[in-house]
Design a protein around this motif. Structure first.
Motif, PDB file in Angstrom:
ATOM      1  N   UNK A 412       0.766  -1.379  -0.005  1.00 40.64           N
ATOM      2  CA  UNK A 412      -0.037  -0.053   0.022  1.00 40.64           C
ATOM      3  C   UNK A 412       0.764   1.120  -0.275  1.00 40.64           C
ATOM      4  N   UNK A 413       2.311   1.326   0.364  1.00 37.78           N
ATOM      5  CA  UNK A 413       3.007   2.330   0.511  1.00 37.78           C
ATOM      6  C   UNK A 413       2.187   3.409   1.275  1.00 37.78           C
ATOM      7  N   UNK A 414       1.489   3.205   2.523  1.00 39.30           N
ATOM      8  CA  UNK A 414       0.759   4.089   3.196  1.00 39.30           C
ATOM      9  C   UNK A 414       1.683   4.999   4.042  1.00 39.30           C
ATOM     10  N   UNK A 415       1.300   5.227   5.185  1.00 35.31           N
ATOM     11  CA  UNK A 415       1.821   5.869   6.251  1.00 35.31           C
ATOM     12  C   UNK A 415       3.500   6.132   5.866  1.00 35.31           C
ATOM     13  N   UNK A 416       3.697   7.537   6.131  1.00 32.06           N
ATOM     14  CA  UNK A 416       5.323   7.723   5.988  1.00 32.06           C
ATOM     15  C   UNK A 416       5.983   7.403   4.801  1.00 32.06           C
ATOM     16  N   UNK A 417       5.207   6.994   3.724  1.00 34.35           N
ATOM     17  CA  UNK A 417       5.839   6.776   2.609  1.00 34.35           C
ATOM     18  C   UNK A 417       6.736   5.626   2.594  1.00 34.35           C
ATOM     19  N   UNK A 418       6.833   4.710   3.598  1.00 33.53           N
ATOM     20  CA  UNK A 418       8.104   3.882   3.539  1.00 33.53           C
ATOM     21  C   UNK A 418       7.722   2.762   2.594  1.00 33.53           C
ATOM     22  N   UNK A 419       8.794   1.829   1.951  1.00 29.51           N
ATOM     23  CA  UNK A 419       8.536   0.737   1.140  1.00 29.51           C
ATOM     24  C   UNK A 419       8.353  -0.356   1.869  1.00 29.51           C
ATOM     25  N   UNK A 420       8.837  -0.519   3.065  1.00 32.65           N
ATOM     26  CA  UNK A 420       8.633  -1.893   3.904  1.00 32.65           C
ATOM     27  C   UNK A 420       7.741  -1.723   4.810  1.00 32.65           C
ATOM     28  N   UNK A 421       7.287  -2.848   5.240  1.00 30.42           N
ATOM     29  CA  UNK A 421       6.325  -3.007   6.286  1.00 30.42           C
ATOM     30  C   UNK A 421       6.580  -4.011   7.511  1.00 30.42           C
ATOM     31  N   UNK A 422       6.612  -3.758   8.724  1.00 31.45           N
ATOM     32  CA  UNK A 422       7.286  -4.809   9.738  1.00 31.45           C
ATOM     33  C   UNK A 422       5.936  -5.856   9.866  1.00 31.45           C
ATOM     34  N   UNK A 423       6.351  -7.085   9.810  1.00 32.09           N
ATOM     35  CA  UNK A 423       5.074  -7.994  10.168  1.00 32.09           C
ATOM     36  C   UNK A 423       5.592  -8.421  11.223  1.00 32.09           C
ATOM     37  N   UNK A 424       5.009  -8.349  12.479  1.00 33.32           N
ATOM     38  CA  UNK A 424       5.452  -8.942  13.718  1.00 33.32           C
ATOM     39  C   UNK A 424       4.297 -10.061  14.220  1.00 33.32           C
ATOM     40  N   UNK A 425       4.407 -11.175  14.812  1.00 30.66           N
ATOM     41  CA  UNK A 425       3.384 -12.085  15.083  1.00 30.66           C
ATOM     42  C   UNK A 425       3.998 -12.744  16.483  1.00 30.66           C
ATOM     43  N   UNK A 426       3.053 -13.132  17.221  1.00 32.20           N
ATOM     44  CA  UNK A 426       3.306 -14.005  18.699  1.00 32.20           C
ATOM     45  C   UNK A 426       3.500 -15.420  17.919  1.00 32.20           C
ATOM     46  N   UNK A 427       4.382 -16.275  18.469  1.00 29.61           N
ATOM     47  CA  UNK A 427       4.608 -17.587  18.064  1.00 29.61           C
ATOM     48  C   UNK A 427       4.140 -18.535  19.119  1.00 29.61           C
ATOM     49  N   UNK A 428       3.122 -19.318  19.134  1.00 32.12           N
ATOM     50  CA  UNK A 428       2.659 -20.452  20.094  1.00 32.12           C
ATOM     51  C   UNK A 428       2.881 -21.837  19.412  1.00 32.12           C
ATOM     52  N   UNK A 429       2.818 -22.916  20.227  1.00 31.16           N
ATOM     53  CA  UNK A 429       2.838 -24.178  19.351  1.00 31.16           C
ATOM     54  C   UNK A 429       1.794 -24.181  18.325  1.00 31.16           C
ATOM     55  N   UNK A 430       1.964 -24.721  17.330  1.00 29.55           N
ATOM     56  CA  UNK A 430       1.252 -24.839  16.170  1.00 29.55           C
ATOM     57  C   UNK A 430       1.013 -23.795  15.042  1.00 29.55           C
ATOM     58  N   UNK A 431       1.449 -22.591  15.515  1.00 29.65           N
ATOM     59  CA  UNK A 431       1.448 -21.468  14.842  1.00 29.65           C
ATOM     60  C   UNK A 431       2.450 -21.819  13.537  1.00 29.65           C
ATOM     61  N   UNK A 432       1.947 -21.453  12.264  1.00 29.00           N
ATOM     62  CA  UNK A 432       2.590 -21.677  11.089  1.00 29.00           C
ATOM     63  C   UNK A 432       3.017 -20.321  10.531  1.00 29.00           C
ATOM     64  N   UNK A 433       4.139 -19.968   9.913  1.00 25.10           N
ATOM     65  CA  UNK A 433       4.523 -18.886   9.423  1.00 25.10           C
ATOM     66  C   UNK A 433       5.106 -19.300   8.071  1.00 25.10           C
ATOM     67  N   UNK A 434       4.995 -18.312   7.199  1.00 24.98           N
ATOM     68  CA  UNK A 434       5.904 -18.430   6.038  1.00 24.98           C
ATOM     69  C   UNK A 434       6.874 -17.220   5.691  1.00 24.98           C
ATOM     70  N   UNK A 435       8.044 -17.607   5.352  1.00 24.97           N
ATOM     71  CA  UNK A 435       8.996 -16.281   5.003  1.00 24.97           C
ATOM     72  C   UNK A 435       9.483 -16.717   3.543  1.00 24.97           C
ATOM     73  N   UNK A 436       8.921 -15.533   2.803  1.00 23.51           N
ATOM     74  CA  UNK A 436       9.288 -15.685   1.276  1.00 23.51           C
ATOM     75  C   UNK A 436      10.609 -15.439   1.153  1.00 23.51           C
ATOM     76  N   UNK A 437      11.235 -15.955  -0.194  1.00 24.80           N
ATOM     77  CA  UNK A 437      12.622 -15.687  -0.393  1.00 24.80           C
ATOM     78  C   UNK A 437      12.963 -14.211  -0.281  1.00 24.80           C
TER      79      UNK A 437
END
Ligand SMILES: *[C@@H]1O[C@H](CO)[C@@H](O)[C@H](O)[C@H]1NC(C)=O
Length: 519
Positions: A412-437
């Motif tokens: 979206x390139x919203x807020x502050x015009x930054x090109x990146x966005x920080x994704x953060x998430x808590x991790x618990x048993x069975x949480x699945x996360x995907x990290x693209x190349x």
């Protein structure tokens, strides 16, 4: 998983479809059609649940359209009431119509109440979850099979929430949990699979061409199962559950696979019995009534209880496994392969350990261009921030808690015009996360528990892990001038910053952990 959460899976599917749907009249809307279709094909729903599901589709759709309109025109209670009441006209007569109109009013009042009490923070939180297509939690799994003795939970398609994960749309992730002494009835499925045992002790039997291959399995075992291989499974432990994580690559349809059960009894339905009785009579050369009696045993689902004697008999003779035994094919001699045994972790210090399967050690993974690794991050510690050059990481938390931070492009390139966005998430048993190349990320264990993460890496061939900090970080390879130009300061300063952390891969974690934010 409750019927309610199954419904929400369907609703989620709908919300993806909605991205492509224009404004259309409710009934013909392709989005509703798609959603209703999803309701109809849920095998675990009975007729009533299907209807309820379809009703929810329409309701959801209507509410969404309302929200959209609200966003555009602001909230107009009068208009809303008019619209709701006009729907009553088509539906009901006399008293029923009165009731319908009254319900409109009630609903509107409720909504307004909610609107006022809903806390701003809560909204933000929901927003964050909705817009994080990289992380999947309990609610994204639905129960594919369940009996008292065990269950299989299937994760929603990786592309369900967004198309950012289209690169792995041909993979599905499932979790199998078998209770002590459970027998998983013979079945095969139209997908190539990698099984990883994350806890417990079992025994798996696979029929490969004209041979049966059975071996005991335990925590850390990786088993390659080729598509269509008939197999059955037992949990040979008296007390402990058996947990298997499966990564599946369907062969008929890219993102969908089917399980075929070949046992007797109606539950699970046996594919034998789907044939007409004349065919069975001829094929099995047995009379109809004998066959009917034979197949007519009431099953208790895909997971059954085996007796102690049956388990002992089945596990008493060790065959195959670890290369020996009667199995004649050399190429398969290392199936299963254990992540933790006979080898040292590839990275290890007091802040954590990383176990990786070397592709040359386990040919099966190499064939499917997959990697498997396991990180055990000591409590309060973290991994180095890094990115994979080509591999897409599909990770599942096996044990412990912590959190994840990942850099993603801000579309979206919203807020502050930054090109990146920080994704953060808590991790618990069975949480699945995907990290693209190419996406830099870091995982942190909570101060209370180690964080253990099982990872599948898709496209592992020629993948390079680029460390962004600590021993071996990539900045250290720059020449003097590049360092100075890139960081706009003297080389010595760059060295001081990038040379200060001298641990490799696992570090002590942040002094002030953000985990609290996720509790
Ligand atoms: C992870 O580390 C902890 C503490 O060192 C240890 O008890 C546990 O067995 C490790 N897990 C695995 C799977 O190696």
């Amino acid at each position: 998983m409750s019927a309610k959460s199954k419904l929400s899976v369907v609703i989620l599917i709908l919300s993806v479809a909605s991205l492509f749907a224009g404004l259309a009249f409710a009934k013909q809307d392709p989005e509703i059609k798609q959603c209703s279709h999803q309701c109809r094909v849920q095998q675990q729903f009975d007729e009533q649940q299907k209807e309820e599901c379809e009703r929810r589709c329409e309701e959801y759709h209507r509410e969404k359209k309302e929200r959209e309109r609200e966003k555009e025109h602001g909230f107009d209670p009068d208009r809303k009431l008019r619209e709701c009441q006009s729907r009553c006209m088509g539906q009901a007569q006399g008293e029923a119509r009165q009731l319908c109109r009254f319900r409109c009013q009630q609903r509107l009042e409720r909504e307004e109440g909610k609107r006022q009490t809903k806390e701003h923070q809560e909204e933000e939180e929901e927003e964050e979850q909705e817009h994080n297509p990289y992380v999947f939690e309990d609610r994204h799994f639905y129960t594919a099979t369940k009996t008292e003795k065990g269950r299989v939970d299937l994760l929603a398609k990786f592309t369900q929430n967004s198309d950012v994960l289209r690169g792995i749309e041909n993979y599905r992730l499932a979790l199998l949990v078998a209770n002590p002494k459970a027998f998983v009835v013979p079945n095969h499925f139209d997908a190539d699979a990698i099984f990883v045992v994350t806890q417990g002790r079992g025994r798996i039997s696979m029929i490969q061409e004209d041979k049966r291959r059975s071996f005991n399995i335990e925590t850390g075992d990786i088993i390659r199962v080729r598509a269509g291989t008939p197999l059955y499974l037992i949990n040979r432990d008296d007390n402990e559950k058996l947990f298997i994580v499966k990564l599946l690559q369907p062969v008929n349809r890219p993102d969908h696979y089917e399980v075929f059960y070949g046992a007797g009894g109606g539950n699970p339905e046996s594919f034998y019995e789907t044939f007409s009785i004349e065919i069975l009579e001829a094929a099995l050369k047995t009379s109809r009534d004998k066959l009917e009696r034979f197949f007519d045993k009431q099953g208790e689902g895909a997971f059954l209880e085996a007796s102690k004697e049956q388990i002992e008999a089945m596990t008493s003779h060790e065959e195959g496994g670890e290369g020996g035994g009667i199995w004649p094919f050399k190429s398969d001699s290392k199936n299963p392969f254990n992540l933790f045994k006979k080898r040292r972790p590839s990275k290890s210090n007091k802040y954590g350990q990383l176990f990786e399967v070397d592709a040359d050690e386990f040919q099966h993974l190499k064939d499917s261009d997959l990697g498997v690794s396991y990180a055990n991050i000591t409590r309060g510690c973290m991994t180095a921030p890094f990115f994979n050059s080509r591999a897409i990481k599909i990770a599942i938390v096996v044990q412990g808690e912590g959190y994840l931070e990942m850099v993603t492009p801000d579309s979206g390139r919203r807020k502050s015009g930054s090109s990146y966005q920080k994704i953060s998430s808590r991790l618990r048993p069975d949480t699945v996360f995907v990290v693209p190349a190419g996406h830099p990320f870091v995982t942190v264990a909570s101060t209370r528990t180690n964080l253990e993460i099982l990872c599948f890496e898709v496209n592992i061939e020629n993948n390079v892990r680029y460390l962004l900090a600590g021993e071996g970080n990539f900045v250290q390879q720059f020449e003097k001038e590049a360092k100075e130009l890139a960081f706009k300061t003297r080389e010595a300063e760059v060295e001081r910053i990038f040379g200060n952390q001298d641990e490799e891969f696992f570090f002590p974690g942040p002094r002030q952990q953000r985990t609290r934010d996720y509790e």
